[in-house]
Write an enzyme that holds these catalytic residues in place. Structure first.
Site, PDB file in Angstrom:
ATOM      1  NE  ARG A   1       5.058 -11.490   1.362  1.00 31.28           N
ATOM      2  CZ  ARG A   1       5.819 -10.915   0.445  1.00 31.28           C
ATOM      3  NH1 ARG A   1       5.260 -10.210  -0.514  1.00 31.28           N
ATOM      4  NH2 ARG A   1       7.116 -11.037   0.490  1.00 31.28           N
TER       5      ARG A   1
ATOM      6  N   PRO B   1       0.829  -1.204   0.000  1.00 34.14           N
ATOM      7  CG  PRO B   1      -0.108  -1.083   2.146  1.00 34.14           C
ATOM      8  CD  PRO B   1       0.689  -1.980   1.240  1.00 34.14           C
ATOM      9  CD  GLU B   2       3.020   3.971  -4.032  1.00 34.00           C
ATOM     10  OE1 GLU B   2       3.206   5.191  -3.852  1.00 34.00           O
ATOM     11  OE2 GLU B   2       3.435   3.354  -5.023  1.00 34.00           O
TER      12      GLU B   2
ATOM     13  CG  HIS C   1      -3.890 -15.385   5.855  1.00 32.50           C
ATOM     14  ND1 HIS C   1      -2.734 -16.104   6.032  1.00 32.50           N
ATOM     15  CD2 HIS C   1      -4.459 -15.844   4.705  1.00 32.50           C
ATOM     16  CE1 HIS C   1      -2.609 -16.954   5.031  1.00 32.50           C
ATOM     17  NE2 HIS C   1      -3.638 -16.828   4.217  1.00 32.50           N
TER      18      HIS C   1
END
Ligand code: ZN
Length: 281
Positions: A111, A2-3, A92
């Site tokens: 992750r 994400p930016e 997750h």
């Protein structure tokens, strides 16, 4: 990854959904997500805390609580979801915050690179990752004069210099390519060689590109139910990033892709020419 605009969309989403709520319990299934304090203390300290505000600095989300500030970085794939406590828990899911009204905020991360840190109130701004950041890319905090001076001091290529967040925060790999395109600057042009008009164009392009992306995120957020401004889910029209071979919207030349400082880089070879490496005086 994400930016800044995506993280801002998450912030807006959180603000709409959890402001004023009181935490009744915290569940941590993957302890390494919690950077500090140790997990048991993290959980205990949060009980009874109310969410007063959700702020953001660069890509760090800052949950303003009654006595603490929780800094949360999503890193590669972290995301928040808003649920009822009885909803089925998806794979997750690593951290869950129960609220006294039966709702729940969940943190999911395939992750597991994301991190949360709980700090006493007022100390988030001194958190090491936040301390290093340059100004937010808005005219109220980001000034042409300081930006220009910072560029002048550096012989680094402009793209990696902007990516390191010190002169201005918020440009990741996508929006740095877009801003350089808009300002007609080659990504490898040494920062100190930029002409005054290029510096001005770049300054404006950074504010415009990120401002537009933030706005796009803000308008799309309402269409989501549980996921809060998930990365890359809203459409911003991009001129160069991911547009390899597509004609440049300005001149029609095919956009090319290369590597600059190990990062995939897109630009127009006609509009963004690399100039002779003479430092600006
Ligand atoms: Zn072009």
């Amino acid at each position: 990854m994400p930016e800044l605009p995506e993280v801002e969309a998450v912030r807006t989403g959180l603000e709409q959904l959890i402001l004023g709520k009181e935490i009744s319990q915290v569940h941590v299934f993957w302890p390494r997500i919690i950077e500090s304090p140790e997990v048991e203390l993290f959980k205990v300290n949060l009980i009874g805390e109310k969410v007063g505000a959700i702020n953001r600095r660069g890509k760090f989300l800052i949950f303003e609580l009654s006595h603490y500030e929780m800094v949360s970085h999503l890193r590669m794939e972290g995301k928040y979801e808003f649920h009822q406590q009885e909803d089925e828990v998806a794979k997750h899911t690593h951290v869950m915050f129960d609220f006294t009204d039966g709702t729940q905020l969940r943190y999911l991360d395939v992750r597991k690179f994301g991190r949360m840190t709980l700090l006493p109130k007022g100390l988030a701004s001194e958190y090491s990752g936040i301390l290093k950041l340059g100004p937010e890319p808005v005219p109220e905090t980001f000034f042409l004069k300081a930006f220009s001076a910072g560029l002048k001091r550096s012989s680094k290529a402009i793209k990696p210099l902007l990516l390191d967040q010190k002169l201005v925060t918020g440009l990741g790999n996508i929006y740095v390519d877009e801003a350089l395109y808009e300002a007609r600057i080659h990504p490898e042009q040494p920062a100190g060689t930029l002409l005054r008009k290029e510096v001005e164009a770049l300054y404006q392009a950074i504010i415009d590109v990120l401002g537009r992306a933030v706005e796009a995120g803000g308008t799309t957020i309402r269409t989501y139910k549980n996921a809060l401004g998930e990365a890359g889910k809203f459409q911003v029209s991009l001129n160069v990033y991911g547009q390899t071979g597509v004609p440049c919207p300005r001149c029609g030349t095919g956009i090319i892709k290369t590597k600059v400082a190990q990062r995939g880089t897109h630009y127009c070879p006609t509009c963004q020419k690399l100039r002779q490496r003479k430092m600006r005086d």
